[in-house]
Design an enzyme around this catalytic site. Sequence first.
Site, PDB file in Angstrom:
ATOM      1  N   HIS A  60       0.772  -1.189   0.005  1.00 35.06           N
ATOM      2  CA  HIS A  60       0.004  -0.076  -0.056  1.00 35.06           C
ATOM      3  C   HIS A  60       0.764   1.173   0.224  1.00 35.06           C
ATOM      4  O   HIS A  60       1.979   1.065   0.219  1.00 35.06           O
ATOM      5  CB  HIS A  60      -0.969  -0.007   1.279  1.00 35.06           C
TER       6      HIS A  60
HETATM    7  P1  TYD Z   1      -1.069  -2.742   7.704  1.00 34.56           P
HETATM    8  O1  TYD Z   1      -0.681  -1.216   7.910  1.00 34.56           O
HETATM    9  O2  TYD Z   1      -1.684  -2.787   6.488  1.00 34.56           O
HETATM   10  O3  TYD Z   1       0.061  -3.665   8.037  1.00 34.56           O
HETATM   11  P2  TYD Z   1       1.423  -3.722   7.117  1.00 34.56           P
HETATM   12  O4  TYD Z   1       1.826  -2.472   6.229  1.00 34.56           O
HETATM   13  O5  TYD Z   1       2.683  -3.965   8.151  1.00 34.56           O
HETATM   14  O6  TYD Z   1       1.163  -4.972   6.304  1.00 34.56           O
HETATM   15  O7  TYD Z   1      -2.020  -2.957   8.960  1.00 34.56           O
HETATM   16  C1  TYD Z   1      -2.515  -4.136   9.433  1.00 34.56           C
HETATM   17  C2  TYD Z   1      -3.837  -3.950   9.976  1.00 34.56           C
HETATM   18  O8  TYD Z   1      -3.513  -3.308  11.279  1.00 34.56           O
HETATM   19  C3  TYD Z   1      -4.950  -3.009   9.432  1.00 34.56           C
HETATM   20  O9  TYD Z   1      -6.184  -3.564   9.386  1.00 34.56           O
HETATM   21  C4  TYD Z   1      -4.727  -1.743  10.307  1.00 34.56           C
HETATM   22  C5  TYD Z   1      -4.251  -2.089  11.401  1.00 34.56           C
HETATM   23  N1  TYD Z   1      -3.482  -1.198  12.053  1.00 34.56           N
HETATM   24  C6  TYD Z   1      -3.863  -0.337  13.006  1.00 34.56           C
HETATM   25  O10 TYD Z   1      -4.987  -0.415  13.783  1.00 34.56           O
HETATM   26  N2  TYD Z   1      -3.110   0.651  13.819  1.00 34.56           N
HETATM   27  C7  TYD Z   1      -1.886   0.699  13.079  1.00 34.56           C
HETATM   28  O11 TYD Z   1      -1.079   1.835  13.656  1.00 34.56           O
HETATM   29  C8  TYD Z   1      -1.400   0.151  12.190  1.00 34.56           C
HETATM   30  C9  TYD Z   1       0.099   0.398  11.627  1.00 34.56           C
HETATM   31  C10 TYD Z   1      -2.140  -1.021  11.520  1.00 34.56           C
END
Ligand code: TYD
Length: 150
Positions: A60
């Site tokens: 993303h």
């Molecule tokens: P995401 O940022 O997509 O993870 P990565 O980039 O490491 O693959 O986040 C995964 C899930 O966690 C998504 O449902 C959002 C949640 N999340 C939070 O609620 N708070 C946060 O600070 C972060 C980073 C993620």
Amino acid sequence: MNPKLKFKVRRAGLIALQFFKDSPDGNLFIAEARRHIPFAIKRVYFINNLANAKAVRGRHAHRRLEQVLIAVSGSFVLQLDDGHRTQRVLVNDASHGVYVGPLLWHTMTSFSYDCVILVLASEWFDERDYIREHDVFLQAVMTSRRQKPM
Ligand code: TYD
């Protein structure tokens, strides 16, 4: 990570932490907001338990969020895409983080079994800041370039 690593993608950079090699009593790494980290830190999170060799994270971009990613233990591969160029970086040095600015598509893979990633972020969590579809990301990059040169 080569401390002289050059980024060819926009809105990315290498961040050197302050580092004391207190050997044999460990190493000390320091990241101060607006000193080593180019923004005020509003949120800190970390990722561990990455033993699944096929794990993929990220995929993303963010509209506004700025982050610094640090492999405090182990290593991973960070794939960056600014909408024009891509770059693959092996992040494997606790004394250096990677700055990931807005509108930079990022994907993390190839985690070592001991990998722990510390992330310093400029904003509180906001799902509306995420761009999770690559074609929407490319559109946002084009719109942004029309509005201001980046
Ligand atoms: P995401 O940022 O997509 O993870 P990565 O980039 O490491 O693959 O986040 C995964 C899930 O966690 C998504 O449902 C959002 C949640 N999340 C939070 O609620 N708070 C946060 O600070 C972060 C980073 C993620």
